[in-house]
Design a protein around this motif. Sequence first.
Motif, PDB file in Angstrom:
ATOM      1  N   PRO A  89     -30.985  56.669  66.915  1.00  0.00           N
ATOM      2  CA  PRO A  89     -31.545  55.428  67.496  1.00  0.00           C
ATOM      3  C   PRO A  89     -33.074  55.399  67.444  1.00  0.00           C
ATOM      4  CG  PRO A  89     -30.544  56.801  69.211  1.00  0.00           C
ATOM      5  CD  PRO A  89     -30.264  57.469  67.898  1.00  0.00           C
ATOM      6  N   SER A 128     -31.814  54.071  62.068  1.00  0.00           N
ATOM      7  CA  SER A 128     -31.111  53.469  63.207  1.00  0.00           C
ATOM      8  C   SER A 128     -30.343  52.236  62.751  1.00  0.00           C
ATOM      9  CB  SER A 128     -32.130  53.054  64.265  1.00  0.00           C
ATOM     10  OG  SER A 128     -31.531  52.186  65.205  1.00  0.00           O
ATOM     11  N   ASP A 145     -30.777  48.612  68.199  1.00  0.00           N
ATOM     12  CA  ASP A 145     -31.360  49.067  69.464  1.00  0.00           C
ATOM     13  C   ASP A 145     -30.310  49.190  70.558  1.00  0.00           C
ATOM     14  OD1 ASP A 145     -33.763  49.160  68.195  1.00  0.00           O
ATOM     15  OD2 ASP A 145     -34.570  47.322  69.089  1.00  0.00           O
TER      16      ASP A 145
END
Length: 236
Positions: A90, A133, A136
Amino acid sequence: MTFSASVLTLYPDMFPGPLGHSLSGRALEKDLWRLEASQIRDFTTDKHRSVDDTPAGGGAGMVLRADILAKAIDAASPAGDPRPRLLMSPRGVPFTQARAHELAEGPGAVIICGRFEGVDQRVIDTRGLEEVSIGDYILSGGEIAAISLLDAVVRLIPGVMGNMESAETESFETGLLEHPHYTRPAEFEGLSIPQVLTSGNHRKIHEWRMAEAESLTRERRPDLWDAYMADEDDVD
Ligand code: SAH
């Protein structure tokens, strides 16, 4: 050169998973791309086969050990392997359609799936891992992220998708979100298909789709809209 993906994971049984179905699954059968999932745990040396340990400095959770993961990476991707080494994370650079194209044109990817709190920083540094990633939010492991990334990449490999034209107007390809779609029946719960789409006038249809794509993008994704407008200004 066949696109070749090597995935390092504590859950190799999760692969190919969804990638074994539909477009990507048929492409895998036809050898248009290759997938190998290795078990990180196979590289442990203690009798408990442990891959993780408590974080240095204290705190919650566990961390994947650098020595075990490095051995797994070196086995799957020896020095000189031209494939990028991606660590699903992430904290990484957000994955995009542009990056998917770049990967699809290359030799493949080595993909490391994290678990627990993540992986020891030293393996990221010494093995040149690129953190990627998929959005979010926090998943419980890198496997679903890896499957999402590979799905996006594999459909762009030549021969995988029957109709490449359908890819060209897709959201993120043109800088705009895609226009709405309609199909039969002509009438659904009192709603008909916008008349222009059944007019046979291709220029008008193109204009309508463009206008819809623009207004959707303006409303839903001001970030994309601003970039699109800046691009248009450059052309002028
Ligand atoms: N403590 C970490 C999160 C760990 S989540 C942090 O705060 O940054 C456990 C694993 O799931 C990660 O190592 C990563 O491999 C995977 N993961 C979780 N969310 C992800 C995301 N948005 N994109 C890619 N991988 C993700």
